[in-house]
Write a protein that holds these residues in place. Structure first.
Motif, mmCIF file in Angstrom:
data_model
loop_
_atom_site.group_PDB
_atom_site.id
_atom_site.type_symbol
_atom_site.label_atom_id
_atom_site.label_comp_id
_atom_site.label_asym_id
_atom_site.label_seq_id
_atom_site.Cartn_x
_atom_site.Cartn_y
_atom_site.Cartn_z
ATOM 1 N N LYS A 68 10.428 -5.108 15.428
ATOM 2 C CA LYS A 68 10.231 -5.636 14.065
ATOM 3 C C LYS A 68 11.160 -6.805 13.746
ATOM 4 N N ASP A 69 12.373 -6.794 14.296
ATOM 5 C CA ASP A 69 13.339 -7.862 14.006
ATOM 6 C C ASP A 69 12.907 -9.216 14.566
ATOM 7 N N PHE A 71 10.086 -10.687 14.063
ATOM 8 C CA PHE A 71 9.192 -11.392 13.138
ATOM 9 C C PHE A 71 9.941 -11.901 11.915
ATOM 10 N N GLN A 72 10.640 -13.029 12.116
ATOM 11 C CA GLN A 72 11.426 -13.683 11.076
ATOM 12 C C GLN A 72 11.156 -15.186 11.137
ATOM 13 N N SER A 73 11.360 -15.866 10.026
ATOM 14 C CA SER A 73 11.071 -17.303 9.961
ATOM 15 C C SER A 73 11.913 -18.115 10.941
ATOM 16 N N SER A 74 13.031 -17.568 11.402
ATOM 17 C CA SER A 74 13.878 -18.291 12.349
ATOM 18 C C SER A 74 13.351 -18.210 13.776
ATOM 19 N N TRP A 103 7.088 -18.269 13.393
ATOM 20 C CA TRP A 103 6.676 -17.196 12.491
ATOM 21 C C TRP A 103 6.654 -17.754 11.075
ATOM 22 N N GLU A 105 4.617 -17.549 6.831
ATOM 23 C CA GLU A 105 3.903 -16.759 5.833
ATOM 24 C C GLU A 105 2.430 -16.598 6.213
ATOM 25 N N ARG A 108 2.245 -13.777 8.578
ATOM 26 C CA ARG A 108 2.414 -12.507 7.880
ATOM 27 C C ARG A 108 1.133 -12.117 7.135
ATOM 28 N N ILE A 128 4.140 -7.237 8.531
ATOM 29 C CA ILE A 128 5.164 -7.220 9.575
ATOM 30 C C ILE A 128 4.665 -6.281 10.671
#
Length: 146
Positions: A68-69, A71-74, A103, A105, A108, A128
């Motif tokens: 899960k970690d 999937f972040q904008s970074s 990654w 919006e 998502r 997510i």
């Protein structure tokens, strides 16, 4: 990028000849490595095409759940782009154009559509990826060499 991936994800406007040229192999090799492609003139965006000779080592057909970690904008990764093409194939696109490596919006929102398609509701359809929905999406493994 020094590594050559084992597979290439087809983009709009690609042909097997163009893909072969990109990877400095012959069209005959690409056809041999992709017997599932019955009509070489009929490929579609999001489809995986093998661009290297298969090895004797068995590999999974699906990309393992990255956690899960991830999937972040970074995060920028080919896994995100391939996931996006799979979401489009499943009719779950919220992309204004095409998916890319970053990654976003749109990723998502598209993934939330996928979760809803699977019957998830509420916080389970937050967009997510979780292991269960990821494994059901069957994101093609990239098998990128180091």
């Amino acid at each position: 990028m020094n590594a050559t991936p084992d597979f290439y994800v087809v983009r709009e406007g690609d042909s097997l000849s163009k893909i072969a040229a990109m990877f400095h192999v012959t069209l005959a090799q690409v056809r041999k490595w992709n017997p599932q492609i019955k009509n070489p003139n009929l490929i579609h965006p999001g489809q995986r095409v093998r661009v290297t000779e298969p090895t004797a080592v068995p590999v999974s057909d699906d990309e393992p759940f990255p956690g899960k970690d991830f999937f972040q904008s970074s995060v920028s990764s080919p896994i995100i782009e391939v996931m996006g093409w799979r979401l489009i194939e499943e009719g779950c696109s919220a992309y204004p154009d095409e998916p890319d490596l970053q990654w976003s919006e749109a990723d998502r929102r598209s993934y939330a559509k996928w979760q809803e398609k699977l019957g998830f509701i509420g916080s389970d359809a937050n967009g997510i990826p979780g292991r269960n929905s990821w494994e059901k999406l069957h994101v093609p493994a990239l098998h990128m060499s180091e």
